[in-house]
Scaffold this motif. Sequence first.
Motif, PDB file in Angstrom:
ATOM      1  N   UNK A 155      23.319  15.506  77.007  1.00  0.00           N
ATOM      2  CA  UNK A 155      22.811  16.232  75.858  1.00  0.00           C
ATOM      3  C   UNK A 155      23.685  17.416  75.456  1.00  0.00           C
ATOM      4  N   UNK A 156      23.129  18.247  74.598  1.00  0.00           N
ATOM      5  CA  UNK A 156      23.850  19.381  74.045  1.00  0.00           C
ATOM      6  C   UNK A 156      24.302  20.365  75.123  1.00  0.00           C
ATOM      7  N   UNK A 157      23.484  20.547  76.145  1.00  0.00           N
ATOM      8  CA  UNK A 157      23.801  21.525  77.175  1.00  0.00           C
ATOM      9  C   UNK A 157      25.088  21.183  77.912  1.00  0.00           C
ATOM     10  N   UNK A 158      25.349  19.884  78.078  1.00  0.00           N
ATOM     11  CA  UNK A 158      26.576  19.468  78.749  1.00  0.00           C
ATOM     12  C   UNK A 158      27.805  19.940  77.982  1.00  0.00           C
ATOM     13  N   UNK A 159      27.778  19.815  76.661  1.00  0.00           N
ATOM     14  CA  UNK A 159      28.901  20.285  75.847  1.00  0.00           C
ATOM     15  C   UNK A 159      29.007  21.803  75.870  1.00  0.00           C
ATOM     16  N   UNK A 160      27.861  22.484  75.865  1.00  0.00           N
ATOM     17  CA  UNK A 160      27.872  23.945  75.849  1.00  0.00           C
ATOM     18  C   UNK A 160      28.476  24.537  77.118  1.00  0.00           C
ATOM     19  N   UNK A 161      28.482  23.777  78.207  1.00  0.00           N
ATOM     20  CA  UNK A 161      29.077  24.257  79.446  1.00  0.00           C
ATOM     21  C   UNK A 161      30.553  24.612  79.253  1.00  0.00           C
ATOM     22  N   UNK A 162      31.229  23.910  78.313  1.00  0.00           N
ATOM     23  CA  UNK A 162      32.648  24.140  78.097  1.00  0.00           C
ATOM     24  C   UNK A 162      32.939  25.511  77.507  1.00  0.00           C
ATOM     25  N   UNK A 163      31.937  26.139  76.909  1.00  0.00           N
ATOM     26  CA  UNK A 163      32.129  27.478  76.352  1.00  0.00           C
ATOM     27  C   UNK A 163      32.468  28.491  77.440  1.00  0.00           C
ATOM     28  N   UNK A 164      32.038  28.215  78.677  1.00  0.00           N
ATOM     29  CA  UNK A 164      32.338  29.125  79.792  1.00  0.00           C
ATOM     30  C   UNK A 164      33.843  29.261  80.013  1.00  0.00           C
ATOM     31  N   UNK A 165      34.584  28.232  79.617  1.00  0.00           N
ATOM     32  CA  UNK A 165      36.032  28.236  79.780  1.00  0.00           C
ATOM     33  C   UNK A 165      36.758  28.572  78.481  1.00  0.00           C
ATOM     34  N   UNK A 166      36.043  29.202  77.563  1.00  0.00           N
ATOM     35  CA  UNK A 166      36.659  29.660  76.321  1.00  0.00           C
ATOM     36  C   UNK A 166      36.818  28.605  75.251  1.00  0.00           C
ATOM     37  N   UNK A 167      36.230  27.423  75.446  1.00  0.00           N
ATOM     38  CA  UNK A 167      36.333  26.359  74.447  1.00  0.00           C
ATOM     39  C   UNK A 167      35.524  26.725  73.215  1.00  0.00           C
ATOM     40  N   UNK A 168      36.121  26.571  72.042  1.00  0.00           N
ATOM     41  CA  UNK A 168      35.491  27.033  70.804  1.00  0.00           C
ATOM     42  C   UNK A 168      34.551  26.017  70.177  1.00  0.00           C
ATOM     43  N   UNK A 169      34.954  24.751  70.163  1.00  0.00           N
ATOM     44  CA  UNK A 169      34.192  23.765  69.396  1.00  0.00           C
ATOM     45  C   UNK A 169      34.431  22.369  69.954  1.00  0.00           C
ATOM     46  N   UNK A 170      33.538  21.446  69.594  1.00  0.00           N
ATOM     47  CA  UNK A 170      33.637  20.067  70.075  1.00  0.00           C
ATOM     48  C   UNK A 170      33.846  19.112  68.904  1.00  0.00           C
ATOM     49  N   UNK A 171      34.757  18.162  69.092  1.00  0.00           N
ATOM     50  CA  UNK A 171      34.986  17.100  68.108  1.00  0.00           C
ATOM     51  C   UNK A 171      35.370  15.836  68.886  1.00  0.00           C
ATOM     52  N   UNK A 172      35.932  14.815  68.224  1.00  0.00           N
ATOM     53  CA  UNK A 172      36.067  13.521  68.881  1.00  0.00           C
ATOM     54  C   UNK A 172      37.451  12.870  68.764  1.00  0.00           C
ATOM     55  N   UNK A 173      38.445  13.598  68.258  1.00  0.00           N
ATOM     56  CA  UNK A 173      39.724  12.942  67.981  1.00  0.00           C
ATOM     57  C   UNK A 173      40.969  13.645  68.510  1.00  0.00           C
ATOM     58  N   UNK A 174      40.874  14.916  68.867  1.00  0.00           N
ATOM     59  CA  UNK A 174      42.083  15.707  69.137  1.00  0.00           C
ATOM     60  C   UNK A 174      42.920  15.179  70.297  1.00  0.00           C
ATOM     61  N   UNK A 175      42.288  14.712  71.374  1.00  0.00           N
ATOM     62  CA  UNK A 175      43.039  14.254  72.539  1.00  0.00           C
ATOM     63  C   UNK A 175      43.971  13.095  72.189  1.00  0.00           C
ATOM     64  N   UNK A 176      43.449  12.092  71.520  1.00  0.00           N
ATOM     65  CA  UNK A 176      44.266  10.931  71.164  1.00  0.00           C
ATOM     66  C   UNK A 176      45.408  11.323  70.231  1.00  0.00           C
ATOM     67  N   UNK A 177      45.119  12.167  69.255  1.00  0.00           N
ATOM     68  CA  UNK A 177      46.152  12.565  68.306  1.00  0.00           C
ATOM     69  C   UNK A 177      47.258  13.345  69.008  1.00  0.00           C
ATOM     70  N   UNK A 178      46.900  14.309  69.848  1.00  0.00           N
ATOM     71  CA  UNK A 178      47.911  15.119  70.513  1.00  0.00           C
ATOM     72  C   UNK A 178      48.747  14.294  71.490  1.00  0.00           C
ATOM     73  N   UNK A 179      48.113  13.380  72.212  1.00  0.00           N
ATOM     74  CA  UNK A 179      48.858  12.573  73.166  1.00  0.00           C
ATOM     75  C   UNK A 179      49.767  11.560  72.472  1.00  0.00           C
ATOM     76  N   UNK A 180      49.309  10.976  71.368  1.00  0.00           N
ATOM     77  CA  UNK A 180      50.177  10.062  70.619  1.00  0.00           C
ATOM     78  C   UNK A 180      51.394  10.787  70.055  1.00  0.00           C
ATOM     79  N   UNK A 181      51.181  12.010  69.587  1.00  0.00           N
ATOM     80  CA  UNK A 181      52.303  12.796  69.062  1.00  0.00           C
ATOM     81  C   UNK A 181      53.301  13.095  70.173  1.00  0.00           C
ATOM     82  N   UNK A 182      52.796  13.452  71.347  1.00  0.00           N
ATOM     83  CA  UNK A 182      53.680  13.744  72.472  1.00  0.00           C
ATOM     84  C   UNK A 182      54.481  12.505  72.874  1.00  0.00           C
ATOM     85  N   UNK A 183      53.795  11.373  72.924  1.00  0.00           N
ATOM     86  CA  UNK A 183      54.450  10.139  73.380  1.00  0.00           C
ATOM     87  C   UNK A 183      55.515   9.651  72.400  1.00  0.00           C
ATOM     88  N   UNK A 184      55.297   9.875  71.122  1.00  0.00           N
ATOM     89  CA  UNK A 184      56.240   9.391  70.111  1.00  0.00           C
ATOM     90  C   UNK A 184      57.250  10.459  69.690  1.00  0.00           C
TER      91      UNK A 184
END
Length: 240
Positions: free
Chosen positions: A165-194
């Motif tokens: 649920x929502x609380x699981x995502x909110x745990x990441x705020x403890x580490x300074x994470x600002x927001x949650x979305x669903x695409x950044x990891x794949x985009x950043x890793x594809x850019x690095x690989x290519x």
Amino acid sequence: MATPHISAEKGDFAKTVLMPGDPLRAKFIAETFLENPVLVNNVRGVQGYTGTYKGVKVSVMASGMGCPSIGIYSYELFSFYDVENIIRVGSAGALTEKLKVRDVVAGIGSNHATGYADHFNMPGTLAPTADYTLLSTAVEAAKEKGIEMHVGNLLCHDAFYNEGGMQESLEWAKMGTLAVEMESTALYLNAARTGKRALVICTISDHLVTGEKTTSEERQSTFTQMMEIALETAVLMEGK
């Protein structure tokens, strides 16, 4: 030249591609900001357009939702269409009261609860990050336009609906994470690989702390500040 998911020809895409998740947001950006936009892809209704902005050739194409979808489209654009820069212009959920709905956030890094990184078979833990030149250029563009843009880590999550649920995502705020979305990891890793460049700029569409949210119509057509930052970044990147 067509790939399994893109019907465009070589040269149809610009050096820089703006990539919203929603095909209707891609259409809105093209029709609102680009001069003489041309539809260059519509496979599966994933609309891609190329036009000019302030005399610079710019493209915009939807990515769909989640790492698998943006992973396919960004890989094909980077690998087969000579695209150098992809700037995701999407929505995100705020994890901290430091942000409010409609704030603009740029992701310097992508914490992740996704298996996408496993496919690269690295002997350790991959750290997906934005390209510094693209990020610093976007910060410059935001300042020039007088738009406050928050910069920090994002959380990329595979599941929109998850058992924790929502609380699981909110745990990441403890580490300074600002927001949650669903695409950044794949985009950043594809850019690095290519060997290419990528940046995620998001508008806060809903707030996991306060419960405030926007409508689908607002997400489609009113998040213009991040679009303007991305377009100005495309212009500034032309000479870099």
